[in-house]
Design an enzyme around this catalytic site. Structure first.
Site, PDB file in Angstrom:
ATOM      1  N   GLU A 138      85.368  62.642  77.936  1.00 58.02           N
ATOM      2  CA  GLU A 138      84.462  61.732  78.404  1.00 58.02           C
ATOM      3  C   GLU A 138      83.012  62.042  78.669  1.00 58.02           C
ATOM      4  O   GLU A 138      82.980  63.220  79.180  1.00 58.02           O
ATOM      5  CB  GLU A 138      85.149  60.929  79.668  1.00 58.02           C
ATOM      6  CG  GLU A 138      86.453  60.351  79.427  1.00 58.02           C
ATOM      7  CD  GLU A 138      87.207  59.790  80.467  1.00 58.02           C
ATOM      8  OE1 GLU A 138      87.578  58.592  80.281  1.00 58.02           O
ATOM      9  OE2 GLU A 138      86.893  60.112  81.806  1.00 58.02           O
ATOM     10  N   CYS A 166      75.757  62.779  81.974  1.00 59.25           N
ATOM     11  CA  CYS A 166      76.800  63.781  82.401  1.00 59.25           C
ATOM     12  C   CYS A 166      77.567  64.260  81.176  1.00 59.25           C
ATOM     13  O   CYS A 166      78.398  63.350  80.507  1.00 59.25           O
ATOM     14  CB  CYS A 166      77.629  63.062  83.381  1.00 59.25           C
ATOM     15  SG  CYS A 166      78.971  64.129  84.158  1.00 59.25           S
ATOM     16  N   CYS A 198      90.844  71.264  82.437  1.00 64.09           N
ATOM     17  CA  CYS A 198      90.211  72.027  83.221  1.00 64.09           C
ATOM     18  C   CYS A 198      91.148  72.916  83.808  1.00 64.09           C
ATOM     19  O   CYS A 198      92.224  72.920  84.053  1.00 64.09           O
ATOM     20  CB  CYS A 198      89.286  71.468  84.555  1.00 64.09           C
ATOM     21  SG  CYS A 198      88.367  72.480  85.403  1.00 64.09           S
ATOM     22  N   CYS A 208      90.938  71.631  91.026  1.00 59.55           N
ATOM     23  CA  CYS A 208      90.175  71.031  92.627  1.00 59.55           C
ATOM     24  C   CYS A 208      90.947  69.853  93.060  1.00 59.55           C
ATOM     25  O   CYS A 208      91.351  69.238  92.398  1.00 59.55           O
ATOM     26  CB  CYS A 208      88.910  71.050  92.317  1.00 59.55           C
ATOM     27  SG  CYS A 208      88.016  72.366  91.802  1.00 59.55           S
ATOM     28  N   CYS A 246      89.844  66.285  92.489  1.00 56.74           N
ATOM     29  CA  CYS A 246      88.969  66.165  91.345  1.00 56.74           C
ATOM     30  C   CYS A 246      90.262  65.533  90.424  1.00 56.74           C
ATOM     31  O   CYS A 246      91.287  66.187  90.170  1.00 56.74           O
ATOM     32  CB  CYS A 246      88.302  67.264  90.888  1.00 56.74           C
ATOM     33  SG  CYS A 246      87.593  66.962  89.169  1.00 56.74           S
ATOM     34  N   CYS A 289      81.900  60.599  90.002  1.00 53.91           N
ATOM     35  CA  CYS A 289      81.917  61.985  90.029  1.00 53.91           C
ATOM     36  C   CYS A 289      83.236  62.161  90.397  1.00 53.91           C
ATOM     37  O   CYS A 289      83.668  61.818  91.385  1.00 53.91           O
ATOM     38  CB  CYS A 289      81.076  62.384  91.152  1.00 53.91           C
ATOM     39  SG  CYS A 289      80.937  64.208  91.201  1.00 53.91           S
TER      40      CYS A 289
END
Length: 410
Positions: A123, A136, A143, A147, A150, A381
């Site tokens: 994305e 962005c 990933c 985290c 997230c 975010c």
């Protein structure tokens, strides 16, 4: 058992076959000038002409923004045919485009498997504001950092993106927003009234950029090249969760602005919120920040701090944050937590966020509260995620067999 035999048991569902899945020609996008010259010479371009040809191709790709070799008007027909035969400059497939109520745009882009077993998706988000437009960009599919707050971290790493795939996100956004010569702005699009539609670029999408350092470096050096896309290095920001060994290299070899996903001021809490802290704790991280090349009041480090209700939002946390950053030219972006399905955290109350910001401001640090953007399309975010997963070897063989069997069908 053959792959076709495995197919019926492992993956009976029909698969939509895209021509991009079978693209084998390498892309010229994302090659340095030196690598572009080598690629042309290997395909028969004269060494006496190659410097001129590289300049021509660079101009067409990054100044004019073309994605078809036939549009290279000052290149001979024979050379265009040679380029078409051996290379591609096509944009990635747009699987979906969503537009938020606030004008934010999110594209779901599809790239070839390249070792993942099936095509992968990432994305990319465009955030328009008065006077600037920020893109962005993702650096990985998934990933590794997990985290705790997230959404992207819930998607296991599938693979790194190539320099071409990182750069293609910028090229596609400029295409779709009318930011190249002879391209029109989409009717009703929210974009800056003057100047570039994409004026700023942040490596804050899916993935940890510093775990894909070489590809990110190549892409950003091309994005900031003065004879091409020409983004200012001061308008490009790389955000890391704290891969300490690569932070200094980022300043030395890329020279863009640095952002740190901080989110906690104590090692015990940061170990939970940002698990890479167990490997590179706060003391090491802050030493790396203080040594960042070019650090000054004009080139401050941005520290990102997501506001989690009852977790990291007390005035005691604010005081400890000021102590932690003492002596570092810094700005602190306070990010109201953006909820996502299944998250165990809540966003801090607005009054709490404002009190936290006031304390930081009174201590002499700029502390803007980032306005949530694109929440309604999960583009804010910490909300980015795709459905791409790495296939097991047996499933991959079955999938590839079905792809071959279906290739050419309507």
């Amino acid at each position: 058992m053959t792959a076709l035999d495995t197919l019926s048991a492992a993956a009976p569902q029909p698969v939509a076959v895209s021509p991009a899945m079978f693209e084998t020609r390498p892309s010229l996008i994302g090659l340095s000038r030196e690598d572009l010259a080598t690629a042309l010479i290997e395909k028969g371009v004269s060494e006496r002409q190659v410097k001129m040809r590289v300049q021509q191709i660079w101009h067409w790709l990054y100044v004019r923004g073309i994605s078809d070799f036939d549009d290279m008007l000052n290149v001979s027909r024979d050379l265009r045919e040679l380029l078409r035969t051996h290379f591609t400059i096509a944009r990635p497939e747009v699987v979906e485009e969503q537009i938020s109520n606030d004008g934010t745009r999110k594209w779901l882009l599809r790239f070839p498997p390249r070792g993942a077993g099936r095509p992968v998706e990432v994305e990319t988000v465009y955030i328009p504001e008065e006077g600037r437009g920020t893109l962005c960009v993702s650096s990985q599919v998934g990933c590794t950092l997990t985290c705790d707050f997230c959404h992207t971290g819930t998607q296991r790493l599938v693979r790194n993106l190539t320099a071409e795939e990182i750069l293609s996100q910028l090229l596609l956004a400029r295409d779709r927003l009318g930011d190249f010569p002879d391209k029109e702005v989409p009717q009703g699009a929210v974009v800056p009234s003057e100047g570039r539609k994409v004026s700023n670029m942040v490596m804050m999408g899916m993935g940890e950029p510093l775990y894909n350092f070489e590809n990110v470096k190549t892409a950003l050096l091309i994005a900031t090249d003065g004879d091409g896309l020409s983004l200012s290095r001061r308008r490009v920001t790389l955000s890391t969760s704290g891969v300490v060994p690569e932070i200094y290299r980022t300043g030395e070899e890329i020279g863009v602005m640095l952002a740190i996903s901080l989110h906690a001021v104590r090692d015990d809490l940061r170990d939970t919120l940002v698990p890479i802290n167990k490997k590179f704790p706060l003391k090491q991280l802050m030493e790396a920040c203080r040594a960042y090349p070019g650090l000054s009041n004009a080139r401050r480090i941005t520290f990102e701090y997501v506001m989690l209700k009852g977790v990291n939002d007390s005035l005691a946390d604010a005081r400890d944050l000021v102590k932690l950053l003492r002596g570092v030219p810094a700005k602190i972006n306070l990010i109201p937590f953006n909820p996502w399905p299944g998250s165990k955290y809540e966003c801090s109350e607005w009054e709490t966020i404002e009190a936290f910001a006031d304390f930081i401001n009174q201590a002499g640090y700029a502390s803007p509260i980032r306005t949530p953007r694109g929440r309604d399309i999960l583009a804010a975010c910490g909300q980015l995620k795709s459905e791409s997963e790495r296939m097991r070897k047996t499933d991959r063989l079955a999938f590839e067999a079905m792809m071959i069997a279906n290739h050419g069908e309507d």
